[in-house]
Design a protein around this motif. Sequence first.
Motif, PDB file in Angstrom:
ATOM      1  N   ALA A   1       0.833  -1.207   0.000  1.00 49.48           N
ATOM      2  CA  ALA A   1       0.000   0.000   0.000  1.00 49.48           C
ATOM      3  C   ALA A   1       0.864   1.252   0.000  1.00 49.48           C
ATOM      4  N   LEU A   2       1.932   1.255   0.782  1.00 47.99           N
ATOM      5  CA  LEU A   2       2.826   2.416   0.831  1.00 47.99           C
ATOM      6  C   LEU A   2       3.554   2.598  -0.498  1.00 47.99           C
ATOM      7  N   THR A   3       3.915   1.498  -1.134  1.00 48.33           N
ATOM      8  CA  THR A   3       4.590   1.575  -2.434  1.00 48.33           C
ATOM      9  C   THR A   3       3.639   2.119  -3.492  1.00 48.33           C
ATOM     10  N   ASP A   4       2.403   1.637  -3.479  1.00 49.92           N
ATOM     11  CA  ASP A   4       1.415   2.129  -4.443  1.00 49.92           C
ATOM     12  C   ASP A   4       1.162   3.626  -4.272  1.00 49.92           C
ATOM     13  N   ALA A   5       1.239   4.100  -3.010  1.00 46.57           N
ATOM     14  CA  ALA A   5       1.026   5.520  -2.728  1.00 46.57           C
ATOM     15  C   ALA A   5       2.294   6.348  -2.892  1.00 46.57           C
ATOM     16  N   ASP A   6       3.406   5.695  -3.258  1.00 49.33           N
ATOM     17  CA  ASP A   6       4.704   6.364  -3.392  1.00 49.33           C
ATOM     18  C   ASP A   6       5.071   7.100  -2.101  1.00 49.33           C
ATOM     19  N   SER A   7       4.774   6.467  -0.969  1.00 50.42           N
ATOM     20  CA  SER A   7       5.065   7.066   0.332  1.00 50.42           C
ATOM     21  C   SER A   7       6.517   6.831   0.727  1.00 50.42           C
ATOM     22  N   PRO A   8       7.184   7.834   1.291  1.00 52.12           N
ATOM     23  CA  PRO A   8       8.547   7.609   1.790  1.00 52.12           C
ATOM     24  C   PRO A   8       8.612   6.509   2.843  1.00 52.12           C
ATOM     25  N   TYR A   9       7.501   6.282   3.552  1.00 51.20           N
ATOM     26  CA  TYR A   9       7.503   5.259   4.594  1.00 51.20           C
ATOM     27  C   TYR A   9       7.655   3.848   4.023  1.00 51.20           C
ATOM     28  N   ARG A  10       7.519   3.700   2.720  1.00 54.81           N
ATOM     29  CA  ARG A  10       7.723   2.383   2.127  1.00 54.81           C
ATOM     30  C   ARG A  10       9.143   1.886   2.374  1.00 54.81           C
ATOM     31  N   HIS A  11      10.085   2.827   2.501  1.00 53.83           N
ATOM     32  CA  HIS A  11      11.477   2.435   2.742  1.00 53.83           C
ATOM     33  C   HIS A  11      11.656   1.817   4.126  1.00 53.83           C
ATOM     34  N   VAL A  12      10.909   2.293   5.113  1.00 61.69           N
ATOM     35  CA  VAL A  12      11.024   1.723   6.455  1.00 61.69           C
ATOM     36  C   VAL A  12      10.464   0.302   6.465  1.00 61.69           C
ATOM     37  N   LEU A  13       9.322   0.094   5.785  1.00 63.72           N
ATOM     38  CA  LEU A  13       8.770  -1.264   5.694  1.00 63.72           C
ATOM     39  C   LEU A  13       9.691  -2.181   4.903  1.00 63.72           C
ATOM     40  N   ALA A  14      10.326  -1.645   3.864  1.00 62.04           N
ATOM     41  CA  ALA A  14      11.265  -2.461   3.093  1.00 62.04           C
ATOM     42  C   ALA A  14      12.450  -2.882   3.960  1.00 62.04           C
ATOM     43  N   THR A  15      12.896  -1.998   4.840  1.00 62.36           N
ATOM     44  CA  THR A  15      13.967  -2.343   5.773  1.00 62.36           C
ATOM     45  C   THR A  15      13.552  -3.511   6.647  1.00 62.36           C
ATOM     46  N   LEU A  16      12.354  -3.433   7.187  1.00 67.60           N
ATOM     47  CA  LEU A  16      11.868  -4.499   8.055  1.00 67.60           C
ATOM     48  C   LEU A  16      11.720  -5.815   7.305  1.00 67.60           C
ATOM     49  N   LEU A  17      11.128  -5.773   6.117  1.00 72.84           N
ATOM     50  CA  LEU A  17      10.926  -7.002   5.354  1.00 72.84           C
ATOM     51  C   LEU A  17      12.255  -7.646   4.965  1.00 72.84           C
ATOM     52  N   ALA A  18      13.288  -6.827   4.796  1.00 76.39           N
ATOM     53  CA  ALA A  18      14.599  -7.372   4.457  1.00 76.39           C
ATOM     54  C   ALA A  18      15.184  -8.193   5.603  1.00 76.39           C
ATOM     55  N   LEU A  19      14.686  -7.965   6.826  1.00 73.77           N
ATOM     56  CA  LEU A  19      15.187  -8.700   7.986  1.00 73.77           C
ATOM     57  C   LEU A  19      14.417  -9.994   8.237  1.00 73.77           C
ATOM     58  N   LEU A  20      13.284 -10.172   7.579  1.00 71.72           N
ATOM     59  CA  LEU A  20      12.433 -11.332   7.809  1.00 71.72           C
ATOM     60  C   LEU A  20      12.632 -12.383   6.721  1.00 71.72           C
ATOM     61  N   PRO A  21      12.208 -13.619   6.996  1.00 73.96           N
ATOM     62  CA  PRO A  21      12.289 -14.640   5.940  1.00 73.96           C
ATOM     63  C   PRO A  21      11.488 -14.214   4.724  1.00 73.96           C
ATOM     64  N   PRO A  22      11.928 -14.580   3.536  1.00 77.44           N
ATOM     65  CA  PRO A  22      11.185 -14.180   2.327  1.00 77.44           C
ATOM     66  C   PRO A  22       9.802 -14.810   2.326  1.00 77.44           C
ATOM     67  N   PRO A  23       8.825 -14.160   1.693  1.00 79.62           N
ATOM     68  CA  PRO A  23       7.473 -14.712   1.661  1.00 79.62           C
ATOM     69  C   PRO A  23       7.402 -15.959   0.794  1.00 79.62           C
ATOM     70  N   THR A  24       6.558 -16.884   1.192  1.00 80.37           N
ATOM     71  CA  THR A  24       6.303 -18.069   0.384  1.00 80.37           C
ATOM     72  C   THR A  24       5.237 -17.754  -0.663  1.00 80.37           C
ATOM     73  N   ASP A  25       5.025 -18.685  -1.566  1.00 84.42           N
ATOM     74  CA  ASP A  25       3.949 -18.513  -2.547  1.00 84.42           C
ATOM     75  C   ASP A  25       2.603 -18.401  -1.837  1.00 84.42           C
ATOM     76  N   ALA A  26       2.428 -19.173  -0.770  1.00 84.32           N
ATOM     77  CA  ALA A  26       1.181 -19.106  -0.004  1.00 84.32           C
ATOM     78  C   ALA A  26       1.003 -17.734   0.634  1.00 84.32           C
ATOM     79  N   ASP A  27       2.108 -17.159   1.127  1.00 87.86           N
ATOM     80  CA  ASP A  27       2.041 -15.821   1.699  1.00 87.86           C
ATOM     81  C   ASP A  27       1.579 -14.810   0.649  1.00 87.86           C
ATOM     82  N   LEU A  28       2.186 -14.862  -0.525  1.00 88.11           N
ATOM     83  CA  LEU A  28       1.863 -13.894  -1.567  1.00 88.11           C
ATOM     84  C   LEU A  28       0.417 -14.043  -2.034  1.00 88.11           C
ATOM     85  N   ALA A  29      -0.056 -15.289  -2.117  1.00 82.65           N
ATOM     86  CA  ALA A  29      -1.446 -15.504  -2.511  1.00 82.65           C
ATOM     87  C   ALA A  29      -2.393 -14.962  -1.443  1.00 82.65           C
ATOM     88  N   ALA A  30      -2.033 -15.162  -0.167  1.00 81.30           N
ATOM     89  CA  ALA A  30      -2.874 -14.658   0.923  1.00 81.30           C
ATOM     90  C   ALA A  30      -2.894 -13.139   0.944  1.00 81.30           C
TER      91      ALA A  30
END
Length: 261
Positions: free
Chosen positions: A178-207
């Motif tokens: 949602a932040l990326t679609d809105a071109d929000s600067p806060y997308r970078h903070v979420l990207a930082t967090l996601l980089a620290l977590l395990p990558p999403p599975t196909d099931a995650d992306l579908a959900a």
Amino acid sequence: MSPLPTTVPAMVRTRVRAAMRRPFRLTPEEAEARALLLRLCSLLLQYPDRELITSRPELTKAISALPSSPAAEHLAAFVSWFADDESEALERTYVETFDPRRKSSLYLTYYLHGDTRRRGMALLTLNQRYRAAGWDTGGGELPDHLPVVLEFAALAGPGGGEAPLRQHRRGLELIHRALTDADSPYRHVLATLLALLPPPTDADLAAVARLAAEGPPDEEVGLAPYGSFGGGEFTPPSTFVPPVPAPAPAPVPTSRAEGHR
């Protein structure tokens, strides 16, 4: 992640997948660096009050000193905007970005449970996890508010401390989208967090795709003692919610009233 051979027993396959998704063992230095990134994300996702605005030079310095990594690059991109904008503009942007009615709300259990009884139980369970670890949130926010969850992860470590983040991986992915679609600067903070977590599975992306299209479950009951209010919104602790008017007293039957005269 490549599938395991079908000749491997199902229980073993499940355990191997779980082990692959758990945080790897970290050295003390790596754990400290990871905690710093989580704490920085927590700070930068908080409301930009006067204290946070005043701390911008220190935050910029801390981020510029981070070792080179994708997470550090995302934080540097965010702080280049955050450090230069006017305080009133930052406040306005924050409120508009993280409005509870949007897909970028920071209350994580909402994405998993919606306004249902299960969300009320999830909030209680999360609060109990904090207390069991000896951590008092101070009661200023709901326990599923992302900055609170991040602070706990930084304090308690990548095992149990980061478990709530892994549990809500799909909600975090939706916030980032949602932040990326809105071109929000806060997308970078979420990207930082996601980089620290395990990558999403196909099931995650579908959900996540289903969640984006259909929204979370909807059942506007059962959030006591935290409270909820209509239209899929939910109230932070400091929000005033008007009390429900008391029902009017039942009229006294005429014959009974006359009998007491």
